[in-house]
Enzyme design. Structure first.
Site: not given
Ligand SMILES: [Fe+2]
Length: 241
Positions: A151, A164, A166, A112, A161
């Site tokens: 990640y 995905h 969001h 991110y 995770r």
């Molecule tokens: Fe996330």
């Protein structure tokens, strides 16, 4: 079948969630959720006129490249270009037009653009990972983006995770706001992810998984995924932050 009306205001309340279709507010295997889970019993709020009809958001104009995350910088981002499209529906299966959808995600390496994300994966100077759009008159939305990567996170030893995206959908009223995550079909990390597994009902979990769609896929350019979002009711997409 009619819905019960609220005695005080004669408005039609929204469907309540089906048991097992939403994550519990406290789920011990998802560690950071323990710090924000309510410690007192929840208060039952009736759906009166103010919950059912407002607020109306005065959001500004949506820019031309806001729904194309591959065109927000001078160059193209690295990774697998994808098209994500679907419809936003209310609890009666009716399309929700002109509703604001926002999304945020990692780049293809699973990183991110955020000060707290310092894991050992590269940033992409051509990818921010945020977008927004409005649904059209048929409740349809469409994004062009890059497939996010999985990640690591510190929830437990060797925690990863599943890939995905969001989503935040404003809907028609305060109580139809939905924040959720869209996953990709067949991800091997589903079985090990406490966020995904916190939703007891397997069918409800699957409502967060997009499906590969050859019709959405464009030859020589991008693969396509379909993801319909249901804001309330028995078929509601689970709420997941
Ligand atoms: Fe996330």
């Amino acid at each position: 079948m009619g819905h019960p009306t609220n005695e005080r205001s004669s408005v039609t309340p929204y469907h309540r969630h089906e048991p097992g279709s939403q994550p519990p507010s406290r789920y011990d295997a998802y560690r950071s959720n323990l710090r924000r889970a309510p410690s007192q019993p929840l208060i039952f709020l009736p759906h009166t006129l103010s919950e059912v009809t407002g607020p109306i958001y005065g959001h500004g104009e949506v820019g031309e490249t806001d729904n194309d995350l591959t065109r927000q910088h001078a160059g193209e981002p690295l990774g697998e270009r994808i098209i994500v499209t679907g419809r936003v529906l209310d609890s009666n299966g009716r399309p929700v037009p002109q509703t604001l959808i926002e999304l945020w995600q990692t780049n293809s390496a699973g990183r991110y653009v955020h000060v707290r994300d310092q894991h050992a994966a590269p940033l992409d100077p051509n990818f921010t990972g945020t977008g927004r759009t409005l649904t059209d008159e048929n409740g349809v939305y469409r994004f062009v983006t890059i497939k996010p990567g999985p990640y690591p996170w510190l929830n437990h030893y060797n925690a990863w995770r599943p890939a995905h995206i969001h989503f935040s959908i404003f809907g028609r009223a305060f109580i139809s706001r939905l924040v959720t995550q869209m996953y990709f079909p067949g991800d091997p990390l589903f079985a090990f992810d406490p966020m995904f597994q916190s939703i007891p009902d397997e069918k409800a979990r699957q409502r967060m998984v997009s499906r590969f769609d050859l019709e959405t896929t464009q030859p020589l350019w991008a693969t396509g995924y379909k993801f319909d979002i249901v804001l309330r009711g028995p078929e509601a997409t689970p709420f997941e932050t």
